[in-house]
Write a protein that holds these residues in place. Structure first.
Motif, mmCIF file in Angstrom:
data_model
loop_
_atom_site.group_PDB
_atom_site.id
_atom_site.type_symbol
_atom_site.label_atom_id
_atom_site.label_comp_id
_atom_site.label_asym_id
_atom_site.label_seq_id
_atom_site.Cartn_x
_atom_site.Cartn_y
_atom_site.Cartn_z
ATOM 1 N N ALA A 163 0.826 -1.205 0.000
ATOM 2 C CA ALA A 163 0.000 0.000 0.000
ATOM 3 C C ALA A 163 0.863 1.258 0.000
ATOM 4 O O ALA A 163 0.565 2.233 -0.701
ATOM 5 N N GLU A 164 1.940 1.233 0.773
ATOM 6 C CA GLU A 164 2.839 2.381 0.798
ATOM 7 C C GLU A 164 3.527 2.572 -0.553
ATOM 8 O O GLU A 164 3.681 3.705 -1.034
ATOM 9 N N MET A 165 3.931 1.453 -1.172
ATOM 10 C CA MET A 165 4.563 1.549 -2.485
ATOM 11 C C MET A 165 3.594 2.105 -3.517
ATOM 12 O O MET A 165 3.961 2.941 -4.353
ATOM 13 N N MET A 166 2.331 1.653 -3.458
ATOM 14 C CA MET A 166 1.332 2.171 -4.385
ATOM 15 C C MET A 166 1.093 3.657 -4.146
ATOM 16 O O MET A 166 0.908 4.423 -5.104
ATOM 17 N N ARG A 167 1.117 4.059 -2.876
ATOM 18 C CA ARG A 167 0.940 5.478 -2.579
ATOM 19 C C ARG A 167 2.092 6.301 -3.137
ATOM 20 O O ARG A 167 1.886 7.368 -3.722
ATOM 21 N N VAL A 168 3.318 5.788 -2.971
ATOM 22 C CA VAL A 168 4.479 6.496 -3.507
ATOM 23 C C VAL A 168 4.406 6.570 -5.022
ATOM 24 O O VAL A 168 4.696 7.614 -5.631
ATOM 25 N N GLN A 169 4.019 5.450 -5.664
ATOM 26 C CA GLN A 169 3.906 5.452 -7.119
ATOM 27 C C GLN A 169 2.818 6.412 -7.585
ATOM 28 O O GLN A 169 2.999 7.114 -8.594
ATOM 29 N N ALA A 170 1.695 6.419 -6.873
ATOM 30 C CA ALA A 170 0.626 7.343 -7.247
ATOM 31 C C ALA A 170 1.076 8.794 -7.110
ATOM 32 O O ALA A 170 0.763 9.641 -7.956
ATOM 33 N N THR A 171 1.839 9.064 -6.044
ATOM 34 C CA THR A 171 2.369 10.424 -5.868
ATOM 35 C C THR A 171 3.330 10.791 -6.993
ATOM 36 O O THR A 171 3.278 11.898 -7.543
ATOM 37 N N ALA A 172 4.205 9.825 -7.347
ATOM 38 C CA ALA A 172 5.152 10.081 -8.436
ATOM 39 C C ALA A 172 4.426 10.305 -9.756
ATOM 40 O O ALA A 172 4.791 11.183 -10.550
ATOM 41 N N GLN A 173 3.370 9.511 -10.006
ATOM 42 C CA GLN A 173 2.607 9.692 -11.235
ATOM 43 C C GLN A 173 1.894 11.039 -11.252
ATOM 44 O O GLN A 173 1.818 11.694 -12.299
ATOM 45 N N ALA A 174 1.377 11.428 -10.087
ATOM 46 C CA ALA A 174 0.718 12.740 -10.019
ATOM 47 C C ALA A 174 1.710 13.867 -10.286
ATOM 48 O O ALA A 174 1.400 14.835 -10.980
ATOM 49 N N VAL A 175 2.925 13.723 -9.728
ATOM 50 C CA VAL A 175 3.955 14.740 -9.973
ATOM 51 C C VAL A 175 4.326 14.786 -11.447
ATOM 52 O O VAL A 175 4.466 15.857 -12.049
ATOM 53 N N ALA A 176 4.488 13.586 -12.055
ATOM 54 C CA ALA A 176 4.832 13.534 -13.481
ATOM 55 C C ALA A 176 3.726 14.143 -14.333
ATOM 56 O O ALA A 176 3.994 14.888 -15.282
#
Length: 383
Positions: A163-176
């Protein structure tokens, strides 16, 4: 002073809680053994309540100090089993220490939880062998119980990590995605204006000696265009400031109402833009209004740069559930997919759930068409 006092109170509370936990840890084995030795027909009375309370406090110690907490549970219940080697005490030893193993597996890394699992299993099995003379079935139950508890705790940790990894990935995708949006905004804003400035500068340079008035007009157009693009950049950078969230943009974002000004600046660059309106004009949601303007701006910029024609047509049609945009010219046409302009327009329309098409016209020239959903209810809400 109040903040300092509050900080001191918090420190005192933390210190008092630590004293309570460690005191309970020290007393726990003795109280538990005394409770077991005094119990005859089950655990009753105040001693049972105190033992249960101390068990909870020692379990709370697992949160920050898992190894001392688990060690205390193993020591206390093994000592209790030594004093009264019966099945009930053995069952409690297995249940309580297995819960400690599960909690540690759920909150700590394998380098901590695996040794705890091994030590707990060894103590449980050795206690059963020494005090209860168990058969193979009981040993199998002990192994299965502690293994299942560890696996359950480990699965919780794995799910939490995922869940934490998905949150980090979602944050990175939002930033991108935000960076791409900003890049498109900058491209749309700067490319059009710089293109017009370059053309006007070339015109001014050629006629400055022979036609000073035309050169002056070119310089005026350069000044006006550069001021517009600087204002737009200032608005964007102000909106992106993170150190002052309360700062408001210096001006509104452009929209379809600014097409007349866009047409005037493009006329100064040598291309006349014929803007046609169809349907009943109405306010649009801000994202639709901005994207529609940027699509027209990019398409007109491409006409100025690549079409080699003195005019183009822009048609804006308001429907009940959508707004349609069409930019046509009779120039040399173009190659679809070159540069980032067509891609940017297509992405903008796609993000809003619309349809986009761009390509040469059958009778010559180039056509850009977009349809963006814009229900009247959304437009009214936006106003």
């Amino acid at each position: 002073m109040p903040a300092l006092t509050l900080s001191r109170v918090c420190r005192v509370r933390r210190l008092a809680w630590a004293v309570v936990l460690w005191s309970a840890t020290i007393l726990y084995p003795f109280v538990l053994v005394a409770t077991v030795m005094n119990g005859t027909n089950g655990f009753v009375g105040m001693e049972v309540f105190v033992s249960a309370l101390l068990t909870v406090l020692v379990a709370a110690l697992l949160q920050r100090h898992p190894l001392p907490g688990q060690g205390t549970l193993l020591l206390a219940w093994t000592w209790a089993l030594l004093q009264m080697p019966i099945g009930g005490i053995a069952a409690l030893q297995i249940a309580i220490t297995d819960l400690g193993v599960g909690y540690i597996a759920a909150t700590r890394r394998h380098r901590v939880s695996v040794p705890v699992l091994a030590v707990t299993l060894a103590v449980q099995a050795l206690s059963a062998v020494v005090f209860l003379s168990p058969d193979d079935f009981l040993l199998l139950i002990i192994v299965l119980a502690v293994s299942v508890t560890w696996l359950a705790g480990n699965s919780i940790q794995v799910r939490r990590a995922n869940a934490e990894m998905m949150r980090v990935q979602a944050t990175a995708q939002a930033v991108a995605a935000e960076r791409l949006r900003i890049a498109r905004e900058l491209h749309d804003m700067v490319a059009h204006s710089i293109g017009i400035i370059a053309i006007q500068a070339g015109v001014g340079g050629r006629v400055i000696d022979t036609q000073p008035a035309e050169a002056r007009n070119a310089l005026d157009a350069i000044e006006a265009t550069s001021r517009d693009v600087l204002s737009g950049l200032r608005r964007m950078l102000t909106a992106l400031r993170k150190d002052d969230p309360g700062a408001a943009p210096l001006g509104p974002s452009p929209g379809l109402d600014d097409l007349d000004r866009l047409a005037e600046s493009t006329k100064d660059a040598g291309v006349r833009v014929d803007v046609r309106w169809k349907g009943e004009r109405r306010p649009l949601p801000p994202d639709v209004d901005l994207s529609a303007y940027r699509i027209v701006q990019e398409a007109v910029t491409n006409v100025v740069r690549h079409a080699g024609t003195p005019d183009c047509r822009v048609t804006i049609e308001y429907g009940d559930e959508e707004v349609s945009i069409e930019v046509e010219d009779d120039g040399r046409g173009g190659v679809v997919g070159t540069g980032y302009g067509i891609v940017g327009m297509r992405e903008r329309v796609g993000l809003l759930g619309g349809e986009f098409a761009a390509g040469p016209r059958p009778d010559g020239g180039f056509r850009v068409a977009a349809r963006i959903p814009a229900p009247e209810t959304a437009a009214v809400a936006a106003t």
